[in-house]
Design a protein around this motif. Sequence first.
Motif, PDB file in Angstrom:
ATOM      1  N   TYR A   5       0.745  -1.258   0.001  1.00  0.00           N
ATOM      2  CA  TYR A   5      -0.013  -0.085  -0.018  1.00  0.00           C
ATOM      3  C   TYR A   5       0.879   1.233  -0.110  1.00  0.00           C
ATOM      4  N   TRP A  13      -3.610 -11.521   1.190  1.00  0.00           N
ATOM      5  CA  TRP A  13      -4.360 -10.894   0.589  1.00  0.00           C
ATOM      6  C   TRP A  13      -5.609 -10.461   1.341  1.00  0.00           C
ATOM      7  N   GLY A  14      -5.862  -9.175   1.220  1.00  0.00           N
ATOM      8  CA  GLY A  14      -7.140  -8.464   1.814  1.00  0.00           C
ATOM      9  C   GLY A  14      -7.073  -8.127   3.353  1.00  0.00           C
ATOM     10  N   ALA A  15      -5.933  -9.074   4.156  1.00  0.00           N
ATOM     11  CA  ALA A  15      -5.940  -8.882   5.612  1.00  0.00           C
ATOM     12  C   ALA A  15      -5.187  -7.601   5.859  1.00  0.00           C
ATOM     13  N   ASN A  16      -5.610  -6.266   5.323  1.00  0.00           N
ATOM     14  CA  ASN A  16      -4.829  -5.318   5.694  1.00  0.00           C
ATOM     15  C   ASN A  16      -5.218  -4.527   7.056  1.00  0.00           C
ATOM     16  N   GLU A  17      -5.728  -5.179   7.849  1.00  0.00           N
ATOM     17  CA  GLU A  17      -5.729  -4.691   9.238  1.00  0.00           C
ATOM     18  C   GLU A  17      -4.332  -4.553   9.917  1.00  0.00           C
ATOM     19  N   LYS A  18      -3.478  -5.781   9.660  1.00  0.00           N
ATOM     20  CA  LYS A  18      -2.082  -5.598  10.197  1.00  0.00           C
ATOM     21  C   LYS A  18      -1.387  -5.190   9.111  1.00  0.00           C
ATOM     22  N   LEU A  19      -1.286  -3.964   9.068  1.00  0.00           N
ATOM     23  CA  LEU A  19      -0.303  -3.370   7.954  1.00  0.00           C
ATOM     24  C   LEU A  19       1.155  -2.966   8.742  1.00  0.00           C
TER      25      LEU A  19
END
Lengths: 110, 115
Positions: free
Chosen positions: B33, B98-104
């Motif tokens: 991101y 993929w898609g688990a962008n809570e833990k950035l």
Amino acid sequence: QKEVEQDPGPLSVPEGAIVSLNCTYSNSAFQYFMWYRQYSRKGPELLMYTYSSGNKEDGRFTAQVDKSSKYISLFIRDSQPSDSATYLCAMRGGGNKLTFGTGTQLKVEL
Amino acid sequence: GAGVSQSPRYKVTKRGQDVALRCDPISGHVSLYWYRQALGQGPEFLTYFNYEAQQDKSGLPNDRFSAERPEGSISTLTIQRTEQRDSAMYRCASSLEWGANEKLFFGSGTQLSVL
């Protein structure tokens, strides 16, 4: 009006105090709620993550989500000087884009 | 590497010049991101990739901004014909799934100053 509102502070508390940090939001599609901590000159780091409404506890930290009021909170118990940082709420709906609040600057004083 | 690495750490450029900002995500992380963070503000989404595919570029302010991740690892954010309003901290983040962008996992950012 911003989608996510957060009081920028600064918030200053004595060591050992309970800290309450809050965000309100307007987008009812938000389902995933996060709190990030950001130290000066560093990138944000994930602190807490909650899906939908309810509470989540992790050590001295508790995250609360009230979807009916569109209001989320982070509580820090027994605050320490090392907790001094900027706390950012973040949230998303079904997509992958996180929407962040402006961040609340917290200072815990000895 | 141990974390998300961004370079350069600081970039000062003159208005009208092109700049390229580099992000090296954590090894094995699928999603990458780009965010922009103004002073005293939270990060603002620009674009993101899953592997080499750019999934969402809705946050890019205008067509002077572009990003690529040709081999699904390192990414470059390019700003053409820079303007003073482009001055900000540009942050890259990656996530394992993929898609688990809570833990950035965020990098330390590139501070861009356009004179």
